[in-house]
Design an enzyme around this catalytic site. Sequence first.
Site, PDB file in Angstrom:
ATOM      1  N   HIS A   1     -31.567  69.978 -29.332  1.00 62.22           N
ATOM      2  CA  HIS A   1     -31.791  68.561 -29.036  1.00 62.22           C
ATOM      3  C   HIS A   1     -33.147  68.371 -28.386  1.00 62.22           C
ATOM      4  O   HIS A   1     -33.629  69.240 -27.662  1.00 62.22           O
ATOM      5  CB  HIS A   1     -30.692  68.006 -28.109  1.00 62.22           C
ATOM      6  CG  HIS A   1     -30.486  68.786 -26.853  1.00 62.22           C
ATOM      7  ND1 HIS A   1     -29.759  69.954 -26.817  1.00 62.22           N
ATOM      8  CD2 HIS A   1     -30.907  68.585 -25.583  1.00 62.22           C
ATOM      9  CE1 HIS A   1     -29.743  70.435 -25.586  1.00 62.22           C
ATOM     10  NE2 HIS A   1     -30.453  69.618 -24.805  1.00 62.22           N
TER      11      HIS A   1
ATOM     12  N   HIS B   1     -26.751  73.169 -28.670  1.00 61.08           N
ATOM     13  CA  HIS B   1     -26.957  72.511 -29.965  1.00 61.08           C
ATOM     14  C   HIS B   1     -28.336  71.877 -29.824  1.00 61.08           C
ATOM     15  O   HIS B   1     -28.550  71.069 -28.913  1.00 61.08           O
ATOM     16  CB  HIS B   1     -25.862  71.466 -30.203  1.00 61.08           C
ATOM     17  CG  HIS B   1     -25.980  70.710 -31.498  1.00 61.08           C
ATOM     18  ND1 HIS B   1     -24.951  70.640 -32.419  1.00 61.08           N
ATOM     19  CD2 HIS B   1     -26.987  69.981 -32.017  1.00 61.08           C
ATOM     20  CE1 HIS B   1     -25.329  69.895 -33.444  1.00 61.08           C
ATOM     21  NE2 HIS B   1     -26.573  69.475 -33.222  1.00 61.08           N
TER      22      HIS B   1
ATOM     23  N   CYS C   1     -18.484  72.897 -30.116  1.00 59.41           N
ATOM     24  CA  CYS C   1     -19.783  72.382 -29.649  1.00 59.41           C
ATOM     25  C   CYS C   1     -19.697  70.886 -29.318  1.00 59.41           C
ATOM     26  O   CYS C   1     -19.315  70.067 -30.162  1.00 59.41           O
ATOM     27  CB  CYS C   1     -20.836  72.627 -30.725  1.00 59.41           C
ATOM     28  SG  CYS C   1     -22.411  71.836 -30.370  1.00 59.41           S
TER      29      CYS C   1
ATOM     30  N   GLY D   1     -33.525  76.210 -19.021  1.00 64.22           N
ATOM     31  CA  GLY D   1     -32.655  75.184 -18.458  1.00 64.22           C
ATOM     32  C   GLY D   1     -31.745  74.517 -19.475  1.00 64.22           C
ATOM     33  O   GLY D   1     -31.214  73.434 -19.226  1.00 64.22           O
TER      34      GLY D   1
ATOM     35  N   CYS E   1     -21.878  68.673 -31.640  1.00 63.51           N
ATOM     36  CA  CYS E   1     -21.275  68.519 -32.974  1.00 63.51           C
ATOM     37  C   CYS E   1     -20.173  67.462 -32.914  1.00 63.51           C
ATOM     38  O   CYS E   1     -20.061  66.619 -33.814  1.00 63.51           O
ATOM     39  CB  CYS E   1     -20.694  69.839 -33.474  1.00 63.51           C
ATOM     40  SG  CYS E   1     -21.917  70.985 -34.148  1.00 63.51           S
TER      41      CYS E   1
ATOM     42  N   HIS F   1     -35.114  65.861 -25.768  1.00 58.31           N
ATOM     43  CA  HIS F   1     -34.999  64.793 -24.773  1.00 58.31           C
ATOM     44  C   HIS F   1     -36.173  63.843 -24.961  1.00 58.31           C
ATOM     45  O   HIS F   1     -37.322  64.284 -25.101  1.00 58.31           O
ATOM     46  CB  HIS F   1     -35.105  65.358 -23.351  1.00 58.31           C
ATOM     47  CG  HIS F   1     -33.993  66.268 -22.949  1.00 58.31           C
ATOM     48  ND1 HIS F   1     -32.986  65.875 -22.086  1.00 58.31           N
ATOM     49  CD2 HIS F   1     -33.731  67.564 -23.271  1.00 58.31           C
ATOM     50  CE1 HIS F   1     -32.162  66.897 -21.891  1.00 58.31           C
ATOM     51  NE2 HIS F   1     -32.589  67.923 -22.591  1.00 58.31           N
TER      52      HIS F   1
ATOM     53  N   ASP G   1     -28.443  59.895 -22.853  1.00 58.08           N
ATOM     54  CA  ASP G   1     -27.978  61.006 -22.011  1.00 58.08           C
ATOM     55  C   ASP G   1     -26.992  60.463 -20.971  1.00 58.08           C
ATOM     56  O   ASP G   1     -27.222  59.411 -20.361  1.00 58.08           O
ATOM     57  CB  ASP G   1     -29.168  61.678 -21.310  1.00 58.08           C
ATOM     58  CG  ASP G   1     -28.799  63.043 -20.744  1.00 58.08           C
ATOM     59  OD1 ASP G   1     -29.332  64.050 -21.250  1.00 58.08           O
ATOM     60  OD2 ASP G   1     -27.975  63.092 -19.804  1.00 58.08           O
TER      61      ASP G   1
END
Length: 122
Positions: free
Chosen positions: A108, A106, A8, A101, A11, A110, A34
Amino acid sequence: MSHDRSTCLFCKIADGEIPSTRVYEDDEFVAFRDIRPAAETHVLVIPRQHIATLADCAESDAPLLGRMLVLVGRIAKDLGVSYTGGDTGYRTVVNTGPGGGQEVYHLHAHLLAGPRPWQRMG
Ligand code: AMP
Ligand code: ZN
């Protein structure tokens, strides 16, 4: 795309095996910029624990999810993009599964903020 914690991407970012521009970290969460920002401020907030998607979360994950959302608000404040009246504020997005999308499996959130236009996400 990976559904497996051993391969991952996030990770590895949480463990520092893959570099990232961190804006926050503690024992439970890491936040970093990002790599393909869709807005002037585009930060990803992840738990260190590998949870693939929001759809994998159960009632027992509610405290973690709550802390994650509160942390988004704190980071927004720290980065100077919080909602303080007028035209200010930010967007919080959790993409879930291919239909939502999601590209990285993992969990998250945004955090997006800044002057429009923003790039399209997903
Ligand atoms: P999502 O589509 O919700 O799964 O979002 C995954 C996000 O991870 C995308 O916005 C990507 O630009 C971002 N991303 C992918 N690889 C990296 C990386 N190595 N460092 C930072 N962000 C990344
Ligand atoms: Zn992971």
